[in-house]
Design an enzyme around this catalytic site. Structure first.
Site, PDB file in Angstrom:
ATOM      1  N   HIS A  56       0.822  -1.224   0.000  1.00 58.80           N
ATOM      2  CA  HIS A  56       0.000   0.000   0.000  1.00 58.80           C
ATOM      3  C   HIS A  56       0.857   1.276   0.000  1.00 58.80           C
ATOM      4  O   HIS A  56       0.512   2.264   0.642  1.00 58.80           O
ATOM      5  CB  HIS A  56      -0.954   0.026   1.202  1.00 58.80           C
ATOM      6  CG  HIS A  56      -1.956  -1.083   1.197  1.00 58.80           C
ATOM      7  ND1 HIS A  56      -3.139  -1.023   0.517  1.00 58.80           N
ATOM      8  CD2 HIS A  56      -1.950  -2.295   1.795  1.00 58.80           C
ATOM      9  CE1 HIS A  56      -3.819  -2.135   0.682  1.00 58.80           C
ATOM     10  NE2 HIS A  56      -3.111  -2.942   1.449  1.00 58.80           N
ATOM     11  N   ASN A 129     -10.112  -2.933   2.531  1.00 55.87           N
ATOM     12  CA  ASN A 129      -9.837  -2.915   1.093  1.00 55.87           C
ATOM     13  C   ASN A 129     -11.125  -2.616   0.321  1.00 55.87           C
ATOM     14  O   ASN A 129     -12.203  -2.532   0.912  1.00 55.87           O
ATOM     15  CB  ASN A 129      -9.298  -4.282   0.643  1.00 55.87           C
ATOM     16  CG  ASN A 129      -7.832  -4.478   0.993  1.00 55.87           C
ATOM     17  OD1 ASN A 129      -7.060  -3.522   1.032  1.00 55.87           O
ATOM     18  ND2 ASN A 129      -7.444  -5.713   1.229  1.00 55.87           N
ATOM     19  N   TYR A 339       0.309  -4.282  11.881  1.00 56.78           N
ATOM     20  CA  TYR A 339       0.131  -2.909  11.354  1.00 56.78           C
ATOM     21  C   TYR A 339       0.758  -1.878  12.288  1.00 56.78           C
ATOM     22  O   TYR A 339       1.504  -1.008  11.848  1.00 56.78           O
ATOM     23  CB  TYR A 339      -1.350  -2.615  11.078  1.00 56.78           C
ATOM     24  CG  TYR A 339      -1.724  -3.079   9.695  1.00 56.78           C
ATOM     25  CD1 TYR A 339      -1.510  -4.399   9.315  1.00 56.78           C
ATOM     26  CD2 TYR A 339      -2.247  -2.214   8.746  1.00 56.78           C
ATOM     27  CE1 TYR A 339      -1.810  -4.837   8.042  1.00 56.78           C
ATOM     28  CE2 TYR A 339      -2.546  -2.646   7.462  1.00 56.78           C
ATOM     29  CZ  TYR A 339      -2.327  -3.961   7.117  1.00 56.78           C
ATOM     30  OH  TYR A 339      -2.611  -4.399   5.846  1.00 56.78           O
TER      31      TYR A 339
END
Ligand code: NDP
Length: 503
Positions: A56, A129, A339
């Site tokens: 990303h 997403n 993350y």
């Protein structure tokens, strides 16, 4: 009237006598080392880049607001949903997955769809997403999958061979592969696609009841996509089409909107569904769990500085607020760790104090020191830097503890659980496509398989056949036809893992 010009200074605030001429010994140089202003300027340029995201990397985004339109307080006590009409500021980021920071936007790829809600209970992030499912269901497979999307170690080129080799050995990928290769694989701009939380999360209400939940952001602009041919033309003109589409829409006052909808599953139902409701490669069919409207997401402000607010934006599924919780989804469990960890590496220890990520409510904790500790003590009480203390430091609030979750089973590695049917849902998706969409899907896959080793193609074709006989047939025919045509025109398909056969 001209604004009064401010004096140019060093980072330490001292005025600078020149920003053009080096301090030199004599008219022709050399440069004196004491020209610190020059050294500082060059040193800053050397440090303008931070590590790009490994996935990303290329993104766009904007600020906006979320407004509650329906009452869902019977499912969740989250403050963000507490009242019809309640507004919450948001920061969104949309991205491609595989391409690096400079990659072209109009490439066929899944799109990241992340929303940070600056709620009165801290930040709530939906880091999802534009697809409701994902390629793998276990985080062990995630780094390997991503490696297949990135560059080959020797050629430094993308490798169709690697992608299909991996997918052909993972029938669970078929659902996402079908979505990616369908029309929705190249959206024109963020405002023309849906967003999904993708994982199953949980809601809990003030009575301590838990519900499983899936989040859907439905575009109110309608779906718009590029075909492969259109995308090739767009990329020839601009690499930033996705970003431009959103940025200029907002500049023109055409504020994009999405309807936030949820699917709700009572906690006990999870034991009854034919599919595993915590499997990220599956959806919950709408016929079983219909969509309920919750509110409207609207984007209305381009950030004043891209780096500050979009590059520095750090989304993580770990950011939930009281009333919203996790689920046993294996991929979610891994992302809760990975993350936040990626942001600590990419942005630094205190990344959540950067303006893009800073909560609108007071942050109080006992984390101490470290790089980028550029803010003062959280609790305005320097004596309370450990816990427990008698100095008035912050204390936990047991009322925000989520209800207990019953878990049972033997600790084991359950990868070979054959109970999963990985073919039904991709088949369902194929069957809802219009005839012309199906044709484009066959062509796109048939083209994407060119140059890939025969044994991999054979294995992958079996997956399409298992999902739907017509799907397999359509792809096989398209693949064979494209191969024949390229052989006839002696345009050999490229095998990117070996030397370029066309040279
Ligand atoms: P439904 O017919 O009730 O729902 C179909 C869903 O598919 C709608 O949400 C629709 O979204 C979406 N959709 C329509 N066309 C496309 C397309 N070309 N590409 C991707 N998505 C599309 O069926 P089910 O709920 O039984 O699901 C059937 C299949 O639809 C699933 O296997 C899944 O692949 C796909 N799907 C299902 C979703 C779900 O949460 N149940 C969500 C998204 C896709 P829209 O309203 O935006 O057109």
């Amino acid at each position: 009237m001209m604004a009064t010009k401010k004096t140019l200074t060093t980072s330490a605030g001292t005025p600078m006598p020149s920003n053009e001429n080096s301090l030199t010994a004599g008219k022709r140089g050399p440069v004196l080392m004491q020209d610190y202003q020059l050294i500082e300027k060059l040193a800053h340029q050397n440090r303008e880049r931070i590590p790009e995201r490994t996935v990303h990397a290329k993104g766009t985004g904007a600020f906006g607001k979320f407004t509650v339109t329906q009452d869902i307080t019977k499912y969740t006590c989250a403050d963000v949903f507490s009242k019809i009409g309640k507004e919450t500021k948001v920061l969104t980021r949309f991205s491609t997955v595989a391409g690096e920071k400079g990659a072209a936007d109009a490439e066929r790829d899944v799109r990241g769809f992340s929303v940070k809600f600056y709620t009165q209970q801290g930040n709530w992030d939906v880091a999802g997403n534009n697809t409701p499912v994902f390629f793998v269901r276990d985080a062990y497979k995630f780094p390997d999958f991503i490696h297949t999307q990135k560059r080959h170690p020797r050629t430094n080129l993308r490798s169709a061979e690697a992608m299909w080799d991996f997918w052909s050995q993972h029938p669970e990928s078929l659902h996402q592969v079908t979505t990616l290769m369908s029309d929705r694989g190249i959206p024109v701009g963020p405002q023309y696609m849906n967003g999904y939380g993708s994982h199953t999360y949980s809601f809990w209400n003030k009575n301590g009841e838990r519900f499983w939940v899936k989040f859907h952001f439905k575009t109110m602009q309608g779906h718009r996509f590029y075909t492969n041919a259109q995308a090739a033309e767009v990329i020839g003109k601009t690499r930033e089409s996705f970003h431009e589409s959103l940025f200029y829409a907002i500049e023109k006052g055409e504020f994009p909107k999405w309807k936030l909808m949820v699917q709700i599953m009572p906690e006990k139902d999870a034991e009854k569904t034919a599919y595993n409701p915590f499997d990220l490669t599956k959806v919950w069919p709408h016929a079983d769990y219909p969509l309920h409207e919750v509110g409207i997401l609207e984007l209305n402000e381009n950030p004043s500085n891209y780096f500050q607010y979009i590059e520095n934006a750090a989304y993580s599924p770990s950011n939930v607020v009281p009333g919203i919780g996790f689920s046993p989804d294996k991929m979610l469990q891994a992302r809760i760790f990975s993350y936040a960890d990626a942001h600590r590496y990419r942005l630094g220890t205190h990344y959540e104090m950067l303006p893009a990520n800073k909560s609108v409510v007071e942050v109080n904790n006992y984390h101490k020191d470290g790089s980028m500790r550029f803010f003062e003590n959280f609790n305005e009480n320097p004596d309370a830097y450990y816990e427990p203390n008698t100095k008035g430091g912050p204390v936990a609030d047991p009322s925000v503890q989520e209800p207990p979750l019953k878990i049972s089973g033997d600790a084991d590695r359950y990868g070979n659980d054959q109970a999963y049917d990985d073919f039904k849902q991709p088949g369902d998706l194929y069957r809802i496509l219009e005839e012309d969409e199906k044709k484009r899907l066959h062509q796109t896959i048939g083209g994407a398989l060119q140059g890939v080793s025969e044994h991999i193609v054979k294995l992958q074709l079996q997956h399409f056949y298992k999902a739907d006989e017509n799907y397999g047939k359509g792809v096989e025919e398209a693949y064979t036809m494209i191969k024949k045509n390229s052989e006839a025109t002696s345009e050999k398909p490229m095998d990117f893992t070996k030397e370029n056969p066309n040279l």
